[in-house]
Design an enzyme around this catalytic site. Structure first.
Site, PDB file in Angstrom:
ATOM      1  N   CYS A 126       5.425   0.217  -0.466  1.00  0.00           N
ATOM      2  CA  CYS A 126       6.774   0.765  -0.623  1.00  0.00           C
ATOM      3  C   CYS A 126       7.129   1.680   0.547  1.00  0.00           C
ATOM      4  O   CYS A 126       8.277   2.084   0.692  1.00  0.00           O
ATOM      5  CB  CYS A 126       6.915   1.518  -1.944  1.00  0.00           C
ATOM      6  SG  CYS A 126       5.837   2.951  -2.062  1.00  0.00           S
ATOM      7  N   CYS A 160       3.441   5.034  -8.503  1.00  0.00           N
ATOM      8  CA  CYS A 160       3.946   6.179  -7.735  1.00  0.00           C
ATOM      9  C   CYS A 160       3.141   7.441  -8.056  1.00  0.00           C
ATOM     10  O   CYS A 160       2.941   8.296  -7.196  1.00  0.00           O
ATOM     11  CB  CYS A 160       5.409   6.429  -8.050  1.00  0.00           C
ATOM     12  SG  CYS A 160       6.407   4.946  -8.003  1.00  0.00           S
TER      13      CYS A 160
END
Ligand code: FES
Length: 145
Positions: free
Chosen positions: A33, A103
């Site tokens: 990402c 995350c």
């Protein structure tokens, strides 16, 4: 989609910034990402984490999990800080949507990287701490397949 606690920590993140002359600094990224997280730890002579700050180029979930992680490790011993896993952080935030779970790993790994840096600077070995990776997406792939 996000809990109130996640929204609160995303909108008002705690402990954003840098610590000058930090005892340990750790940076990790996720190449998938493109997000990056840096953690700073201030550890006193008794091995207590007096302060913890973070800086990130990360998504909202990365901001919220790091904010919560810094709150959780402050005042803890190094061994206690190792128990602040991404799972513990997610629980403290009342959960994260499944697509955002990765995350929360950024915060955990960045804390580990900062502890590793501290150990190297001081010539000590922290039991239970593995050498951190700089790109956690490699790690994820190993786990997935
Ligand atoms: Fe990269 Fe959240 S999408 S850390």
């Amino acid at each position: 989609m996000y809990s109130e606690k996640v929204m609160d920590h995303f909108q008002n993140p705690r402990n954003v910034g840098e610590i000058e002359n930090a005892s340990g600094v750790g940076t990790v990224g996720n190449a998938k990402c493109g997000d990056i997280m840096r953690m700073y730890l201030d550890i006193d002579d008794n091995g207590i984490i007096q302060d913890c700050k973070f800086k990130t180029f990360g998504c909202g979930a990365a901001v919220a999990t790091s904010s919560m992680a810094t709150e959780l490790v402050k005042g803890k011993t190094i061994q206690e800080a190792l128990e602040v896993t991404n799972k513990a952080v997610m629980e403290a935030l009342d959960g994260l949507p499944p697509v955002k779970v990765h995350c929360s790993l950024l915060a955990e790994e960045a804390i580990h990287a900062a502890l590793w840096d501290y150990a190297e600077k001081n010539g000590i070995v922290i039991e239970g701490l593995d050498k951190p990776v700089s790109d956690i997406s490699e790690h994820e792939e190993e786990e997935e397949y």
